[in-house]
Scaffold this active site. Sequence first.
Site, PDB file in Angstrom:
ATOM      1  N   HIS A 198     -60.758  -9.697 -32.042  1.00 42.03           N
ATOM      2  CA  HIS A 198     -60.169 -11.000 -31.734  1.00 42.03           C
ATOM      3  C   HIS A 198     -58.968 -11.301 -32.623  1.00 42.03           C
ATOM      4  O   HIS A 198     -58.027 -11.960 -32.222  1.00 42.03           O
ATOM      5  CB  HIS A 198     -61.226 -12.095 -31.910  1.00 42.03           C
ATOM      6  CG  HIS A 198     -62.169 -12.172 -30.756  1.00 42.03           C
ATOM      7  ND1 HIS A 198     -63.519 -12.297 -30.885  1.00 42.03           N
ATOM      8  CD2 HIS A 198     -61.923 -12.129 -29.429  1.00 42.03           C
ATOM      9  CE1 HIS A 198     -64.070 -12.324 -29.689  1.00 42.03           C
ATOM     10  NE2 HIS A 198     -63.133 -12.224 -28.791  1.00 42.03           N
ATOM     11  N   GLU A 440     -64.411  -0.377  -9.792  1.00 40.77           N
ATOM     12  CA  GLU A 440     -64.584   0.051 -11.175  1.00 40.77           C
ATOM     13  C   GLU A 440     -65.810   0.952 -11.339  1.00 40.77           C
ATOM     14  O   GLU A 440     -66.111   1.398 -12.431  1.00 40.77           O
ATOM     15  CB  GLU A 440     -64.646  -1.157 -12.121  1.00 40.77           C
ATOM     16  CG  GLU A 440     -65.601  -2.261 -11.718  1.00 40.77           C
ATOM     17  CD  GLU A 440     -65.486  -3.504 -12.601  1.00 40.77           C
ATOM     18  OE1 GLU A 440     -64.852  -3.445 -13.661  1.00 40.77           O
ATOM     19  OE2 GLU A 440     -66.064  -4.533 -12.217  1.00 40.77           O
ATOM     20  N   ASP A 464     -63.444  -0.038 -16.751  1.00 41.32           N
ATOM     21  CA  ASP A 464     -64.762   0.495 -16.426  1.00 41.32           C
ATOM     22  C   ASP A 464     -64.668   1.768 -15.585  1.00 41.32           C
ATOM     23  O   ASP A 464     -65.473   2.679 -15.760  1.00 41.32           O
ATOM     24  CB  ASP A 464     -65.598  -0.557 -15.681  1.00 41.32           C
ATOM     25  CG  ASP A 464     -66.192  -1.564 -16.652  1.00 41.32           C
ATOM     26  OD1 ASP A 464     -66.715  -1.124 -17.696  1.00 41.32           O
ATOM     27  OD2 ASP A 464     -66.112  -2.777 -16.396  1.00 41.32           O
ATOM     28  N   CYS A 511     -56.067  -4.504 -12.166  1.00 42.53           N
ATOM     29  CA  CYS A 511     -56.137  -5.504 -13.241  1.00 42.53           C
ATOM     30  C   CYS A 511     -56.719  -4.928 -14.530  1.00 42.53           C
ATOM     31  O   CYS A 511     -56.954  -5.645 -15.488  1.00 42.53           O
ATOM     32  CB  CYS A 511     -56.940  -6.726 -12.788  1.00 42.53           C
ATOM     33  SG  CYS A 511     -58.643  -6.350 -12.367  1.00 42.53           S
TER      34      CYS A 511
END
Length: 589
Positions: A198, A440, A464, A511
């Site tokens: 993060h 995915e 994925d 995406c």
Amino acid sequence: MQADQTEEITLHGIRGSQGICIGKAYLVDREGVDVVERYYIDKEDVKDELNRFKAGVNKAKNELAGIIQDIPEDLRQHAYILETHLLLHKDKMLYGKTIELIKNEQINGEWALKKASAEAKSIFKNISDPYLQARAADIEHVTDRILRHLMGAKDVDISGINKRVILVANNLSPAETSQIQLDRVMGFITDRGGETSHTSIIARTLEIPAVMGLERATALINSEDLIIVDGNEGIVIVNPEEETLVHYEELSRRYEAHKKDVVRKSGLPATSADGRRFHIMGNIELPEEVVAVKDHGGEGIGLFRTEFLYLSRNDFPEEQELFDQYLEVIELMAPQPVTIRTLDINGDKEIESTPSPDEANPALGLRAIRFCLKNPDIFKTQLRAILRAAAHGNVRILLPMISGAEEITKSIQLLDEASEELKAEGVEHRRDIELGIMIEIPSAAVMADMLADLVDFFSIGTNDLVQYTLAIDRGNRHVAHLYSPMHPAVIRLIRHVVDAGRHRGKKTYMCGEMAADPMHLPILMGLGIEELSMAPQSIPKIKNMIRKINTSDVEKLTAVILQQSSVEDIQQIITDAYGDLLHEDIYPQ
Ligand code: PEP
Ligand code: MG
């Protein structure tokens, strides 16, 4: 050992955030709270030790609550990270377990907390879902804050810095990073952390250079040392020689000028050199991020990861709350499309009403659409909110982790039921919206021709898809070097999906992270994927690259690439054809 005053040293780390800065180091945290003592508590003192621990937790919590309140406006979208941290202070795995250890093992609070934290971290680190994995770092930050209060150690006080510096820290927490004032801090480097932490995500939002995972930076660098941070390459140079300095000053100047130019043009369409129009969209997790998408020239939302609205809480959100959030995004983005992906979660531990199932392989477990179809009430609440919001703008629904036809037909059935209910209740909504699926899972890619008949579009989730196609657990560092979207099998699968969709008049978008990497762009353009969605900060550079590429060239190149059998050969072909262009993006002339 510390750096010799005159000696130039180059340290190699992980790229946290792009850009180059040169300036004086400001060491904020050499030791951190890494060294914790262990001692035993007499039975009659256990109660006092528990109270001391609880007081430490409360102080840490109050301190964090203050930081959240003061978070600057441009970082508001990341406040949820800190709110998650706030909840973690009283989490069963951390707080509950520490109390249990103090009582049962009669050990001091610091040691008990370290032990509880290590256990909790190892659970998260072994989960292959990158979001849940990142929770290990969250636990570490919360643990450090409590430890500082227990040990009376000083917090890293970034807000007090009064000159322009580069921060050098053992580890910066998202809370600390959010206190960075851009007029004082040029960039930062850390011993710990990685690309997906993060902290680096916040650095990218702030658009300041950062290099992480340097391991020995705080041991080698002193405050006031002159350092160069090259976030493009992931290196740090300590005490640079004159020649190095001149070289990097020039690089930095060119990079900044190039960045300005790219951002200035980000509002223009992404049209290839030979006139083909591409659409570049933004991936968001929260409504606050729409502004960043618009500011960076995004032409819609290609992926709204809705799970974040479910994560940092103990219950499931109500329909009205979801509706309000979706409406905000849709209205801000109108008239451009917003692709709302339904819940991609596996019963995260924060949702106490449905604890995570005990799974040996969570990545292959009750995730996403599987969780939703097993919990139709939770799913339908979300579908109702989406259909209601769809009445107010341009909305598409995207189903995650689809492995075959049944999951699609069952979801359509639930969508119909949700619509019927809303109709019967006289609630305004819209049913005829585009429905797409994430590609995915390899089984969905293989069956793309049949699935195309059931949906309006595909969106390829390479994060994925690469993992499942190559059987590479993203959480396992021993095989991380093998994780590559450029693997011939991945490229062939993508080609198969695009072709299957095209034959049935259905578009294929992308995406996953592959879409944000300029190195992969020629292949994606060559395959004819005309809509790419990515983190907002990546949009300007991808748009800029598209304008310099000729689609007929990349189509030919992709045909050659599809004949290759190794990642290395594919990379070489791209580097030979576009190496100069790619280099120019990082080191412009
Ligand atoms: C993906 O898998 O590529 C994707 C976009 O989904 P997520 O990263 O949310 O799993
Ligand atoms: Mg995914």
